[in-house]
Design an enzyme around this catalytic site. Structure first.
Site, PDB file in Angstrom:
ATOM      1  N   ASP A   7     -25.139  22.723 -45.452  1.00 62.34           N
ATOM      2  CA  ASP A   7     -24.411  23.807 -44.128  1.00 62.34           C
ATOM      3  C   ASP A   7     -23.307  23.493 -43.956  1.00 62.34           C
ATOM      4  OD1 ASP A   7     -26.270  23.876 -41.872  1.00 62.34           O
ATOM      5  OD2 ASP A   7     -25.562  22.111 -40.588  1.00 62.34           O
ATOM      6  N   GLU A  68     -26.922  27.377 -46.033  1.00 63.21           N
ATOM      7  CA  GLU A  68     -26.671  28.839 -45.674  1.00 63.21           C
ATOM      8  C   GLU A  68     -25.949  29.718 -45.602  1.00 63.21           C
ATOM      9  OE1 GLU A  68     -27.705  27.596 -40.864  1.00 63.21           O
ATOM     10  OE2 GLU A  68     -26.214  27.335 -41.112  1.00 63.21           O
ATOM     11  N   ASP A 141     -26.410  18.118 -38.422  1.00 64.80           N
ATOM     12  CA  ASP A 141     -26.062  19.456 -40.008  1.00 64.80           C
ATOM     13  C   ASP A 141     -26.521  18.121 -41.740  1.00 64.80           C
ATOM     14  OD1 ASP A 141     -23.715  20.163 -38.687  1.00 64.80           O
ATOM     15  OD2 ASP A 141     -23.516  18.445 -37.986  1.00 64.80           O
TER      16      ASP A 141
END
Length: 184
Positions: A7, A68, A141
């Site tokens: 992330d 991501e 996160d």
């Protein structure tokens, strides 16, 4: 399959490593958040997070790498930081010849919660349940990185029911979605 999920973020970069079996059961191997101070020079922040990712890739030797996908936001400065860290992370994965998956936030949310507009709390709750964790990964996160890794592993092939043929509600939804896509 062992997947390292990222992330990306310049201040907080979540990293999750999961092992996912053919029946889509997942086991947490490692999770952490690499952090840099906002007042540190950009190149040092990139170096710090890159060094951390390199060490985790070397230590855990994943079969695949998932991150991501950068998406547009109102805050250009935030998008730039995410894009810069994403570039460093993608470089490190490509350097090792890892298969790479880029997943949008809504793809990841849909994969782990069944709902593409789930909030961070819902993602954290489902990650905690899916991996059978006693404590929810924090901050968000960390949970997001795990969710990215799980999403990637689940998208790699059809779900195989566990011994005895039992499937979880998430596996059932995934099997139904795959069957629907094949009928089109």
């Amino acid at each position: 399959m062992r997947v390292l999920g990222v992330d990306p973020g310049l201040t907080r970069c979540g990293v999750g490593v999961v092992d996912v079996a053919p029946d889509r059961t997942a086991r947490l191997v490692h999770v952490e958040v690499l952090r840099t101070p906002a007042d540190q020079a950009l190149e040092l922040r990139l170096l710090h997070i890159g060094s951390g990712l390199r060490a985790l890739l070397d230590e855990h030797r994943p079969d695949a790498f998932a991150i991501e996908r950068v998406f547009a936001q109102q805050n250009v400065r935030s998008v730039m930081g995410v894009a810069q860290i994403s570039g460093v992370a993608l470089h490190l994965a490509a350097e090792r010849g890892l298969p790479i998956g880029l997943h949008t936030p809504s793809e990841v949310k849909a994969a782990v919660t069944g709902y593409g507009n789930a909030d961070k709390r819902q993602v954290t709750t489902m990650v905690t349940r899916l991996l059978g964790l006693e404590v929810a990964p924090k901050p968000a996160d960390a949970a997001d990185a795990i969710a990215i890794a799980v999403c990637h592993a689940w998208r790699q092939g059809p779900a195989t029911p566990a011994a005895g043929g039992a499937v979880t509600p998430a596996q059932r939804a995934w099997l139904e979605a795959e069957a629907s896509a094949r009928r089109r």
